[in-house]
Design a protein around this motif. Sequence first.
Motif, mmCIF file in Angstrom:
data_model
loop_
_atom_site.group_PDB
_atom_site.id
_atom_site.type_symbol
_atom_site.label_atom_id
_atom_site.label_comp_id
_atom_site.label_asym_id
_atom_site.label_seq_id
_atom_site.Cartn_x
_atom_site.Cartn_y
_atom_site.Cartn_z
ATOM 1 N N VAL A 61 -7.649 63.077 -54.006
ATOM 2 C CA VAL A 61 -8.540 62.021 -54.502
ATOM 3 C C VAL A 61 -8.671 60.908 -53.476
ATOM 4 C CG1 VAL A 61 -8.764 60.222 -56.255
ATOM 5 C CG2 VAL A 61 -8.158 62.545 -56.938
ATOM 6 N N LEU A 62 -7.564 60.512 -52.856
ATOM 7 C CA LEU A 62 -7.616 59.450 -51.851
ATOM 8 C C LEU A 62 -8.429 59.882 -50.633
ATOM 9 C CD1 LEU A 62 -3.927 58.132 -51.969
ATOM 10 C CD2 LEU A 62 -5.968 57.080 -52.968
ATOM 11 N N GLN A 65 -12.103 59.814 -51.555
ATOM 12 C CA GLN A 65 -12.618 58.448 -51.584
ATOM 13 C C GLN A 65 -12.838 57.903 -50.176
ATOM 14 O OE1 GLN A 65 -9.786 56.318 -54.019
ATOM 15 N NE2 GLN A 65 -10.964 56.684 -55.891
ATOM 16 N N HIS A 68 -15.893 59.617 -48.672
ATOM 17 C CA HIS A 68 -17.095 59.127 -49.340
ATOM 18 C C HIS A 68 -17.471 57.731 -48.841
ATOM 19 C CE1 HIS A 68 -19.324 57.124 -52.659
ATOM 20 N NE2 HIS A 68 -19.945 58.297 -52.732
ATOM 21 N N GLY A 69 -16.475 56.851 -48.730
ATOM 22 C CA GLY A 69 -16.765 55.515 -48.227
ATOM 23 C C GLY A 69 -17.192 55.524 -46.779
ATOM 24 N N ASN A 73 -20.980 54.116 -46.684
ATOM 25 C CA ASN A 73 -20.961 52.681 -46.402
ATOM 26 C C ASN A 73 -21.964 52.359 -45.295
ATOM 27 O OD1 ASN A 73 -20.376 49.988 -45.909
ATOM 28 N ND2 ASN A 73 -18.178 50.270 -46.051
#
Length: 341
Positions: A61-62, A65, A68-69, A73
């Motif tokens: 999950v980390l 994330q 994805h960022g 971003n």
Amino acid sequence: MPPRYRGVPTQPEPTMSESPGATVTLPEAPTSDEPPKPLTAQRVVPLRRPGRWIATAVVLVLVAQFVHGLVTNPFYQWARWSYWFLRPTILDGLLITLEVTAFSAVLGLVGGIVLALARLSRSPVLRAVSWTYVWALRSIPLIVVLIFLYNFSALYKTLSLGIPFGPAFFTFDESKLATDMVVAVVGLSLNEAAYAAEVVRGGILSVDQGQHEAAAALGLPKGYQFRRIVFPQALRSIIPNYVNQLIGLIKGTSLVFYVSLLDLFGSAQTMGSTYPGDIVPLLLVVTVWYLILTSIVSVIQFYVERHYARGATRSLPSTPLQKLRTGLSDLRTRIRREAAV
């Protein structure tokens, strides 16, 4: 007569004749009329490890994330990153980084071998000088060494060759001789030699003492012993440690920007001053190029270590491609076994 306990059936004792050569009569084992039960295959259930699965899920999950960022971003400006990645200015700086790294790595390794041999010498003067050099250069920050060499002409305007404490035969102008490239290579080489000396010394000391004794018993010269017997075996210990130093050297070249040499980082820094809005994309360009360089060095390290592992291990380490094939084969075997059950 042995004691009898309540509730414990006793077996009749075997009888033995007192005459020599008598035979012993043992009681017969009880027999059962029931047929033997057929053996049934039982499936082995692996041990449950909930903690491992929870930790794996949290890490995934980390990572998701973070990726994805990194992709979504807008602050990273990936369009500008792709624009700058192969620009001639960046590639020229990359070429300078490779040149400085190559020269410094070779000179640093040669200097490290000389310092290591001096440290292992029987001469107390050579041992003292080598130890002092390693101690001093490992204590002084690299940026201080580079800046000191960059301003070396303020202390010694000319350099000369001749008789010590006597007349000079050749004289050089230090300001013309010490270009930005020379200052960067000399500074990095001096610093690298101090660390390489300890790496080489540790590798030589790792060779079994019996190898030295066997070579000496054969009457081989000292130089031949070192080149053909000791140093090839020491390379198995030297290579992994020195490659770490080489990776640090690649990243350490970013400091030559402070002596006016526009390497990869210096070129990106200059473009960032001209285009303030592209500072982050330019830093990402530098980051990706350093990742590529260190990855290439790591791959070369693996195959060099694999080459020198011959004769030291029963089987050579598997290459990444071989590991991938083995993993896929094991996965197919496991799927087939699960489907059969």
